[in-house]
Scaffold this active site. Structure first.
Site, PDB file in Angstrom:
ATOM      1  N   GLN A  94       0.800  -1.135  -0.021  1.00  0.00           N
ATOM      2  CA  GLN A  94      -0.111   0.005  -0.020  1.00  0.00           C
ATOM      3  C   GLN A  94       0.907   1.167   0.053  1.00  0.00           C
ATOM      4  O   GLN A  94       0.447   2.196  -0.320  1.00  0.00           O
ATOM      5  CB  GLN A  94      -0.950  -0.087   1.160  1.00  0.00           C
ATOM      6  N   CYS A 124     -18.722 -10.178   4.748  1.00  0.00           N
ATOM      7  CA  CYS A 124     -20.258 -10.709   4.526  1.00  0.00           C
ATOM      8  C   CYS A 124     -20.047 -12.308   4.263  1.00  0.00           C
ATOM      9  O   CYS A 124     -19.227 -12.825   3.547  1.00  0.00           O
ATOM     10  CB  CYS A 124     -20.744 -10.074   3.194  1.00  0.00           C
TER      11      CYS A 124
END
Length: 384
Positions: free
Chosen positions: A182, A326
């Site tokens: 990143q 999820c």
């Protein structure tokens, strides 16, 4: 105008578009310059020259030497090579130190080592998401083979004290790896200033294509490869090099080297503009992560009285993400935010907004308005 089909893209930490300059550099090697770098004829020589030029371009961005750069197929592969390769090259040392906020590409190789008999210490973080150097240092041992600590967190953007911990690890003879997926291209990254022996670079996080990465390996740091084959990449990563993508990664590193300081300042200004706008329109909004020790493009916030997934669903004009997972039974809060001490219900309110080259002030303003409207539509009523 943004639309559900072409929303404002604020998910640059997930992936970046391929820069025009990068694509232009790649195209000849997808067409006429198709040679195998291992071949001795002119086609092969030109391919080999392109690979070596890219190696030098990656090295220049990191303050490294060209011969210390090894190309891989992804950041996950580079992390596996660094972590497993370093541990297995030092079988007399049976301990590895990492943190509780690492990417799965670090977590899973460490779990693998645990199953093979290595002891792994998982050092925690403070409420701002930064590893406590004193706590991590206390976990170091005489048989520590490797310390692996990400440079910047992918969810919060928090910059970790890699250099400080590396200095402590040296006292124990441990090697140090950092996953810089990143941070490379967003903030200055210098392998000597960080004091690391191994560093991971990922192409699709800095405007190169998906499917290419690199591992910096400091001279004198032997690794045990986990794939076997030919002698490519000095045997550390055998297999015919993906020349077009390697060229793309090199071009992206050269591009970022030229625009890093200017673009970082511009992204920081836009990130703060987005934060100010959201604070003004969403009372009670909170920041996740350190106020200043953070990537200039990353804003991780939590919406009060609402789940981040519901806010994003109500703002289809914005393409962003949450750190939640999820599954059939519902949502699980981000492991990173939980490690920072946030209650699960608060952590479920998080949204990660990450900016990149091409993001404008108009994008930021429109995204803030859309997210605030979505929050007002789904937020639970608060106590008077």
């Amino acid at each position: 105008m943004p639309s559900p089909e072409r929303p404002i893209y604020l998910d640059f930490n997930a992936t970046t578009p391929v820069a025009a300059e990068v694509l232009e550099a790649m195209l000849p090697f997808l067409r006429e310059e198709f040679g195998n770098p291992s071949s001795g004829h002119p086609y092969g020589r030109r391919a080999r020259e392109a690979v070596e030029r890219a190696r030098a371009q990656v090295a220049a961005l990191l303050g490294a030497r060209a011969e210390e750069i090894f190309f891989t197929g992804s950041g996950t592969e580079a992390n596996n090579l660094a972590i497993r390769g370093a541990a297995e090259a030092r079988p007399e040392r049976r301990h590895v130190l990492t943190s509780t906020v690492e990417h799965p590409a670090t977590v899973q190789p460490c779990r693998y080592l645990e199953r093979q008999g290595w002891a792994v210490s998982w050092t925690g973080v403070d409420s701002e998401g930064r590893v406590r150097v004193e706590e991590a240092t206390a976990a170091l041992r005489e048989d520590t083979a490797l310390v692996s600590l990400m440079h910047a967190n992918n969810e919060t953007g928090v910059l970790q004290p890699v250099a400080e911990l590396a200095a402590q690890a040296r006292r124990y003879g441990a090697w140090v790896h950092t996953d810089a997926a990143q941070s490379v291209g967003k903030v200055p990254v210098d392998v000597d200033r960080l004091g690391v022996d191994l560093l991971t670079v990922v192409g699709h996080k800095l405007y190169a294509p998906k499917g290419v990465g690199a591992l910096y390996v400091r001279t004198g740091t032997p690794l045990r490869p986990f794939t076997l084959g030919g002698g490519q990449e000095h045997g550390l990563r055998p297999g015919t090099e993906n020349v077009p993508y390697v060229v793309g990664l090199g071009a992206a590193c050269e591009l970022e080297r030229g625009r890093l300081e200017r673009e970082s300042a511009a992204l920081l200004e836009l990130r703060e503009r987005l934060w100010w706008r959201l604070q003004a329109e969403v009372p009670g909004m909170r920041l996740n992560g350190h106020l200043t020790e953070r990537l200039p493009n990353t804003l991780n916030v939590r919406f009060p009285g609402a789940r981040g997934s519901a806010v994003l669903a109500g703002a289809p004009e914005v393409a962003a993400s949450t750190g939640s997972a999820c599954h059939e039974g519902g949502e699980s809060a981000s492991a990173v935010l939980l490690a920072m001490g946030l209650p699960a219900e608060e952590a479920l309110g998080a949204v990660r907004l990450t900016l990149g080259h091409g993001t404008t002030a108009e994008d930021v303003d429109a995204a803030a308005t859309a997210l605030a409207q979505a929050w007002r539509a789904v937020a639970s009523p608060r106590e008077p």
